[in-house]
Design an enzyme around this catalytic site. Structure first.
Site, mmCIF file in Angstrom:
data_model
loop_
_atom_site.group_PDB
_atom_site.id
_atom_site.type_symbol
_atom_site.label_atom_id
_atom_site.label_comp_id
_atom_site.label_asym_id
_atom_site.label_seq_id
_atom_site.Cartn_x
_atom_site.Cartn_y
_atom_site.Cartn_z
ATOM 1 N N GLN A 296 0.815 -1.213 0.000
ATOM 2 C CA GLN A 296 0.000 0.000 0.000
ATOM 3 C C GLN A 296 0.851 1.266 0.000
ATOM 4 O OE1 GLN A 296 -2.535 0.220 3.456
ATOM 5 N NE2 GLN A 296 -0.880 0.942 4.769
ATOM 6 N N TRP A 312 -1.241 10.579 -1.025
ATOM 7 C CA TRP A 312 -2.385 10.208 -1.861
ATOM 8 C C TRP A 312 -2.235 10.867 -3.241
ATOM 9 C CZ3 TRP A 312 -7.409 10.163 1.622
ATOM 10 C CH2 TRP A 312 -7.247 9.168 2.598
ATOM 11 N N ASP A 419 -9.780 1.733 -2.059
ATOM 12 C CA ASP A 419 -10.184 2.074 -0.696
ATOM 13 C C ASP A 419 -11.236 3.186 -0.686
ATOM 14 O OD1 ASP A 419 -10.204 1.946 2.029
ATOM 15 O OD2 ASP A 419 -8.197 2.755 2.331
ATOM 16 N N GLU A 422 -16.906 5.697 1.169
ATOM 17 C CA GLU A 422 -18.015 5.899 2.097
ATOM 18 C C GLU A 422 -18.104 7.318 2.635
ATOM 19 O OE1 GLU A 422 -14.382 5.165 4.284
ATOM 20 O OE2 GLU A 422 -15.386 3.941 2.787
ATOM 21 N N ASP A 496 -12.031 -1.432 8.704
ATOM 22 C CA ASP A 496 -11.026 -1.322 9.770
ATOM 23 C C ASP A 496 -11.562 -1.786 11.118
ATOM 24 O OD1 ASP A 496 -9.629 -0.187 7.730
ATOM 25 O OD2 ASP A 496 -9.861 1.868 8.427
ATOM 26 N N HIS A 565 -2.253 -7.546 7.122
ATOM 27 C CA HIS A 565 -2.139 -6.086 7.153
ATOM 28 C C HIS A 565 -1.342 -5.708 8.393
ATOM 29 C CE1 HIS A 565 -2.890 -1.874 6.799
ATOM 30 N NE2 HIS A 565 -3.852 -1.997 5.904
#
Length: 718
Positions: A296, A312, A419, A422, A496, A565
């Site tokens: 990631q 990002w 990812d 939401e 998460d 993870h």
């Protein structure tokens, strides 16, 4: 009519009604009639069935293609007088409800409510004959309310006038019906706290489950939930599995996953090229079956007030991952894929020294970022930095982001985590102009659609041997979703969880989320091994223990994907690479996962064809067993042939396992570690489950059982 407040913090939302202005909870039916079709197949609709002022659905258009009679119910909803000082205000509104057959298993319905009509009664005023008890009434037509609230007599107080002026139309509809005492309710998307929702209130709102979040809202809005109509479908089936098949036939089903991602462990780690190569060498010495490395931090990291965080800006950081393309090539030569990370947000990168593109500025220039109320890019707080969100309703967004994905794939990447999705703010402004509260739930569907379209376009553009090579197939996985997401997304993970044993946020919630989502059409799902959210505050500490990591590995070895993870605070957590013991345990469970690959391939195919989940609540196959209906995280099925009762409590070394009642045939279950056969169906048994030996059973006499056990022997697990 309700006023709603929404508090939002990093994808978690607290929604509450700040004020209820009016409730019309009483009703009466005026007419029930059947509407038929004429010789041309058109509905014979009488315009008198609908008032001239009614704005809702176009009945002929909405029911186009329906070839069965339609049931039309008309009536009125009303309240019982609301007193405001010396006035009584009564309200009523006409409603229309239609029911029609969509196919052999579904009935569609639509309900629309007309605008309210008010009647104000003066309880005390000049000109009323008090002795006779006569009172003066005034009726207020709908068109008067917003334009002429002053038609109310001069004695009316300001509160009454303001209330009537703003109460123009309803913005909530509730449908109620009777429920038998023993009726149960399952599904409702991916839920983490309950399986049976009888008697509970469930928000159908896309959000992160609320772990590790701050309590300061980033937005506050009023009157967000609008609408005076509702549509849906009632589905029928003779069994839970049949209902899931019917439901997923309507919303869509996932494609078959590439075999490479379900062949071995997906190793999630960070650190750069040399760290990955060193870990690869170590894993080879432990003979760990690996399908891919998921990296990631391929975009690079920066130090912020809350620790190391990703840039990002969706391009490889060539300083952190020096020789990126060679690393990808070397791993691919050993049939190990590289997976990366992205999301629909962009961070300003003016301070990033080695960037080649400033994607935030590119998107801002193209005007494809979500806007705030002032027409500026909506900068959404994300811990230590703010980000802009892509406006997925803008026609230029999809091709621009697909270009980013293409550059990633050109470097050899074959999968990625898509990812977020939401966190669309409920007071944002979108290119489409739609209400952001409605767009909020649709946003993750659009996010999945962009990623899926790219995958399909890549496949169709390939030619020859490359097109048919299964190792070149792409896959992405995501956490956010709504009703139609299974149609677009290829794979899900549960977001998460806390690195804890908790029922609401920890390992137990991961099992509940897995099973509830499976009932709701999310057939292919999994969780981060060990959880994600660690807390390291002076008075509150949640660190991933070695025991928790081991138990999470055991549970995850029986899900669709076996993926690690490091978590949000890697140094606070026990990792698969921490020591010899953790590496040995990881290798053992990865081999257990590999041993049922043959069955996993079958179940993934079944998910694609029927929508049935890989991991299943026992209710799906034993709906008549009342005890099964009370289970939450205690145990689950893999397909129909493997029964798993994971250990989810600290220090526990024994599992209590219930063997469900069979309706049509006798059945026995074999404990895979001891070979002991359990024939007493409808009873519980206590099973030893030391670390590394979760309570797992297979159906006696089945091909699945025989093959799974033989594969475990071949891998030196048994």
């Amino acid at each position: 009519m309700a006023e709603t407040e929404v508090e939002e913090s990093r994808g978690s939302f607290a929604i509450s009604d700040s004020k209820i202005n009016l409730v019309c909870k009483h009703q009466y039916i005026e007419e029930v009639k059947e509407i038929n079709f004429d010789s041309d197949g058109d509905l014979e609709v009488n315009d008198q069935d609908f008032s001239s002022g009614f704005i809702g659905f176009d009945l002929k258009q909405d029911l186009k293609g329906v070839k069965s009679p339609v049931l039309l119910i008309t009536g009125r909803v009303y309240n019982k007088n609301k007193k405001i000082k010396i006035r009584k205000i009564s309200c009523y509104a006409k409603y229309w409800a239609i029911f029609y057959q969509k196919n052999d298993h579904q009935i569609g319905f639509q309900v629309n409510i007309d605008k309210p009509n008010y009647e104000v009664t003066n309880l005390r005023s000049k000109g009323v004959n008090k002795k006779s008890g006569r009172i003066r009434r005034r009726k207020f037509g709908l068109s008067w309310l917003p334009l002429r609230p002053a038609v109310i007599s001069v004695e009316d107080d300001e509160r009454q006038k303001k209330w009537l002026a703003k109460s123009i139309e309803f913005n909530r509809i509730c449908m109620t019906y009777s429920s038998e005492e023993n009726e149960r309710f399952f599904g409702f998307g991916e839920q983490f706290s309950h399986m049976d929702f009888k008697g509970k209130r469930i928000p159908i709102f896309v959000q992160e489950q609320g772990i590790g979040r701050g309590d300061q809202p980033i937005s506050l809005a009023i009157n967000l939930v609008h609408g005076n109509s509702v549509a849906g479908a009632i589905l029928h089936g003779n069994s839970p599995t049949e209902i899931i098949e019917t439901f997923t036939e309507s919303i869509g089903r996932p494609p078959e996953l590439p075999h490479w991602i379900i062949s071995g462990a997906v190793v999630g780690m960070q650190g750069g090229t040399e760290t990955v190569r060193n870990s690869w060498d170590i894993l080879r010495t432990y003979d760990v079956p690996i399908s891919s490395f998921w990296l990631q931090d391929w975009v690079g990291q920066r130090e912020t007030l809350v620790g190391s965080q990703l840039w990002w800006n969706w391009e490889v950081d060539t300083t952190r991952y020096k020789g990126w393309q060679q690393l990808v090539k070397d791993l691919n030569n050993q049939h190990i894929k590289v997976m990366s990370y992205c999301n629909p947000c962009l961070a300003p990168t003016d301070e990033k020294p080695n960037r080649r593109r400033n994607m935030f500025e590119e998107a801002k220039k193209l005007d494809i970022l979500v806007k705030d109320k002032d027409g500026e890019p909506y900068m959404v707080p994300n811990t230590a930095f703010d980000v802009g969100m892509l406006d997925l309703t803008h026609p230029e967004t999809a091709p621009w982001f697909k270009n980013i994905l293409q550059e990633m794939v050109d470097d050899g990447v074959r999968g990625w985590m898509a990812d977020f999705g939401e966190g669309l703010p409920v007071d944002a402004t979108l290119y489409s102009g739609e209400d952001p509260i409605a767009a909020h739930n649709r946003y993750p569907e659009l996010w999945a659609q962009i990623n899926r379209e790219f995958v399909d376009e890549c496949k169709s553009s390939c030619s020859g041997k490359h097109k048919e090579d299964p190792e070149e197939a792409l896959v992405f996985f995501m956490r956010a979703g709504f009703r139609d997401s299974p149609k677009w997304a290829m794979l899900f993970w549960e977001g998460d969880q806390m690195v804890s044993w908790q029922a609401n946020d920890g390992i137990k919630s991961a099992v509940v989320g897995l099973l509830s989502s499976g009932i709701s059409g999310y057939a292919l799902n999994h969780s981060d091994i060990g959880g994600y959210c660690a807390v390291n505050l002076p008075l509150i500490k949640y660190h991933r223990s070695e025991e928790l990591l081991f138990r999470w590995m055991e549970f995850s070895a029986f899900t669709t994907v076996f993926r690690t993870h490091e978590g949000n605070k890697p140094s606070c957590n026990s990792q698969f690479y921490s020591n010899h013991k953790t590496l040995s345990h990881f290798a053992r469970l990865a081999k257990v996962y590999k041993a049922w690959k043959f069955y996993r391939i079958q179940l993934v195919k079944e998910a694609s064809e029927k929508g049935l989940p890989v991991c299943r609540h026992l209710f799906l196959h034993y709906p008549e067993d009342e005890y099964v209906q009370t289970l939450t995280y205690q145990q689950f099925l893999v397909g129909s042939e493997i029964l798993v009762a994971p250990i989810l409590d600290k220090g526990k070394r024994e599992a209590k396992v219930y063997f469900p009642l069979e309706n049509k045939e006798s059945c026995s279950w074999i404990h895979i570690w001891t070979g002991k056969v359990y024939n007493c169906l409808g009873t519980e048994a206590k099973i030893d489950a030391p670390l590394g030996y979760p309570a797992v059973f297979v159906k006696s006499g089945s091909f699945i059982a025989e093959t799974f056990l033989q594969n475990l022997r071949d891998l030196d697990i048994l």
